[in-house]
Design a protein around this motif. Sequence first.
Motif, PDB file in Angstrom:
ATOM      1  N   LEU A  44      60.048   6.214 130.106  1.00  0.00           N
ATOM      2  CA  LEU A  44      58.303   6.194 130.240  1.00  0.00           C
ATOM      3  C   LEU A  44      58.020   5.300 131.538  1.00  0.00           C
ATOM      4  N   ALA A  45      58.871   4.395 132.094  1.00  0.00           N
ATOM      5  CA  ALA A  45      58.540   3.672 133.372  1.00  0.00           C
ATOM      6  C   ALA A  45      58.621   4.746 134.412  1.00  0.00           C
ATOM      7  N   GLN A  46      59.601   5.723 134.377  1.00  0.00           N
ATOM      8  CA  GLN A  46      59.579   6.755 135.316  1.00  0.00           C
ATOM      9  C   GLN A  46      58.818   7.615 135.458  1.00  0.00           C
ATOM     10  N   ALA A  47      57.722   7.752 134.123  1.00  0.00           N
ATOM     11  CA  ALA A  47      56.852   8.920 134.163  1.00  0.00           C
ATOM     12  C   ALA A  47      55.524   8.550 134.705  1.00  0.00           C
ATOM     13  N   THR A  48      55.335   7.362 135.014  1.00  0.00           N
ATOM     14  CA  THR A  48      54.220   7.066 135.909  1.00  0.00           C
ATOM     15  C   THR A  48      53.581   7.688 136.785  1.00  0.00           C
ATOM     16  N   ASP A  49      54.310   8.129 137.581  1.00  0.00           N
ATOM     17  CA  ASP A  49      54.049   8.817 138.870  1.00  0.00           C
ATOM     18  C   ASP A  49      53.572  10.271 138.697  1.00  0.00           C
ATOM     19  N   VAL A  50      54.142  10.867 137.541  1.00  0.00           N
ATOM     20  CA  VAL A  50      53.619  12.361 137.352  1.00  0.00           C
ATOM     21  C   VAL A  50      52.831  12.247 136.124  1.00  0.00           C
ATOM     22  N   PHE A  51      52.472  11.594 135.386  1.00  0.00           N
ATOM     23  CA  PHE A  51      51.577  11.249 134.187  1.00  0.00           C
ATOM     24  C   PHE A  51      50.839  10.109 134.203  1.00  0.00           C
ATOM     25  N   PRO A  52      50.011   9.925 135.320  1.00  0.00           N
ATOM     26  CA  PRO A  52      48.894   8.784 135.359  1.00  0.00           C
ATOM     27  C   PRO A  52      47.916   8.986 134.790  1.00  0.00           C
ATOM     28  N   ILE A  53      47.267  10.213 134.402  1.00  0.00           N
ATOM     29  CA  ILE A  53      45.982  10.333 133.861  1.00  0.00           C
ATOM     30  C   ILE A  53      46.278   9.766 132.351  1.00  0.00           C
ATOM     31  N   GLU A  54      47.313  10.543 131.704  1.00  0.00           N
ATOM     32  CA  GLU A  54      47.577  10.110 130.390  1.00  0.00           C
ATOM     33  C   GLU A  54      48.219   8.993 129.885  1.00  0.00           C
ATOM     34  N   LEU A  55      48.809   8.236 130.952  1.00  0.00           N
ATOM     35  CA  LEU A  55      49.468   6.893 130.874  1.00  0.00           C
ATOM     36  C   LEU A  55      48.467   5.611 131.043  1.00  0.00           C
ATOM     37  N   LEU A  56      47.545   5.860 131.854  1.00  0.00           N
ATOM     38  CA  LEU A  56      46.566   5.174 131.933  1.00  0.00           C
ATOM     39  C   LEU A  56      45.625   5.018 130.834  1.00  0.00           C
ATOM     40  N   ASP A  57      45.227   6.168 130.232  1.00  0.00           N
ATOM     41  CA  ASP A  57      44.574   6.337 129.048  1.00  0.00           C
ATOM     42  C   ASP A  57      45.259   5.523 128.003  1.00  0.00           C
ATOM     43  N   ILE A  58      46.453   5.474 127.744  1.00  0.00           N
ATOM     44  CA  ILE A  58      47.340   4.926 126.844  1.00  0.00           C
ATOM     45  C   ILE A  58      47.387   3.445 127.070  1.00  0.00           C
ATOM     46  N   ARG A  59      47.618   2.917 128.245  1.00  0.00           N
ATOM     47  CA  ARG A  59      47.691   1.756 128.740  1.00  0.00           C
ATOM     48  C   ARG A  59      46.436   0.857 128.631  1.00  0.00           C
ATOM     49  N   GLU A  60      45.200   1.517 128.651  1.00  0.00           N
ATOM     50  CA  GLU A  60      44.005   0.798 128.501  1.00  0.00           C
ATOM     51  C   GLU A  60      43.522   0.865 126.948  1.00  0.00           C
ATOM     52  N   CYS A  61      43.824   1.901 126.239  1.00  0.00           N
ATOM     53  CA  CYS A  61      43.377   1.903 124.853  1.00  0.00           C
ATOM     54  C   CYS A  61      44.495   2.192 123.800  1.00  0.00           C
ATOM     55  N   HIS A  62      44.884   1.274 123.024  1.00  0.00           N
ATOM     56  CA  HIS A  62      46.236   1.753 122.332  1.00  0.00           C
ATOM     57  C   HIS A  62      46.313   0.628 121.185  1.00  0.00           C
ATOM     58  N   GLN A  63      46.981   0.902 120.294  1.00  0.00           N
ATOM     59  CA  GLN A  63      47.222   0.061 119.284  1.00  0.00           C
ATOM     60  C   GLN A  63      48.831   0.203 118.964  1.00  0.00           C
ATOM     61  N   ILE A  64      49.540  -1.224 118.922  1.00  0.00           N
ATOM     62  CA  ILE A  64      50.743  -0.922 118.548  1.00  0.00           C
ATOM     63  C   ILE A  64      51.103  -1.048 117.031  1.00  0.00           C
ATOM     64  N   LEU A  65      51.878  -0.201 116.509  1.00  0.00           N
ATOM     65  CA  LEU A  65      52.102   0.266 115.452  1.00  0.00           C
ATOM     66  C   LEU A  65      53.251  -0.497 114.636  1.00  0.00           C
ATOM     67  N   HIS A  66      54.242  -0.468 115.702  1.00  0.00           N
ATOM     68  CA  HIS A  66      55.590  -1.192 115.480  1.00  0.00           C
ATOM     69  C   HIS A  66      56.183  -1.343 116.733  1.00  0.00           C
ATOM     70  N   GLY A  67      56.998  -2.520 116.803  1.00  0.00           N
ATOM     71  CA  GLY A  67      57.902  -2.857 117.789  1.00  0.00           C
ATOM     72  C   GLY A  67      56.890  -3.460 119.037  1.00  0.00           C
ATOM     73  N   GLU A  68      57.761  -3.338 120.180  1.00  0.00           N
ATOM     74  CA  GLU A  68      57.086  -3.879 121.255  1.00  0.00           C
ATOM     75  C   GLU A  68      56.041  -3.211 122.153  1.00  0.00           C
ATOM     76  N   ASN A  69      55.353  -3.887 122.876  1.00  0.00           N
ATOM     77  CA  ASN A  69      54.228  -3.199 123.722  1.00  0.00           C
ATOM     78  C   ASN A  69      54.902  -2.965 124.804  1.00  0.00           C
ATOM     79  N   LEU A  70      55.422  -1.428 125.115  1.00  0.00           N
ATOM     80  CA  LEU A  70      55.888  -1.255 126.267  1.00  0.00           C
ATOM     81  C   LEU A  70      54.732  -0.630 127.314  1.00  0.00           C
ATOM     82  N   VAL A  71      53.518  -0.347 126.879  1.00  0.00           N
ATOM     83  CA  VAL A  71      52.787   0.214 127.680  1.00  0.00           C
ATOM     84  C   VAL A  71      51.855  -0.581 128.566  1.00  0.00           C
TER      85      VAL A  71
END
Length: 237
Positions: free
Chosen positions: A79-106
Amino acid sequence: MTPEKLVEELKKACPTGLKSVVLYGSAAAGDHAGKRSDYNVLVVTEDLGTATLDALSKPAAKWAQAGNPAPLLFTQERLAQATDVFPIELLDIRECHQILHGENLVAELEIDTKNLRLQLEHELRGKLIRLRQAYLLTGGKPKAVADLMVQSLSTFLVLFRAALRLFGDRVPQPKFQALEELAGHLDFDVAVFRQVQELKDGTQKPKDVAVGELFNTYLKTIECVIDAVDAFIHQGE
């Protein structure tokens, strides 16, 4: 199948290796439209070998049968390694998400604006090329051209919303609100996209619209955004 039910199924299937389940998209933004919207989830596990994939396949299949996209699967490292190739998707997820289980890794994902610009340009140029290719096959028939714009609208609005990030760290969730703000930075009229949305909603019919002119303006506006992304130089670089 609710997201909460999915989590329970995932925990049973992967009792020790499930690190995080993250809800993102319209449901996380509070903009879920019931049966007309699906749920998007990201699942982070300790590993993604075939044993883990096999264990997750049954709940994932039930989830998909309920009308949802299959979960996005990552390990924490990938996931950490994917930030350079999927910035659009991961920025959207980082900005607006809900943790349903476990750690907040985004929440702490580091995403470089330079990578965002590159993905944006690649996606926009590719979508524009395919849009023109598809137009060649319509024969210029108004209904077919209108359908082409309607089918592509959502994708371009998502990319335009991402383009707004070049001008500020946070952007509004509603796509047309983001479009209005982007138009404040660039020189284009949002009316063309509102008219395409009306075609999509059925409040306007192709026979009542100058479809050829609308499509021409649609193309020119997309080109305007592409040119801005291409020319953008992030402050401090």
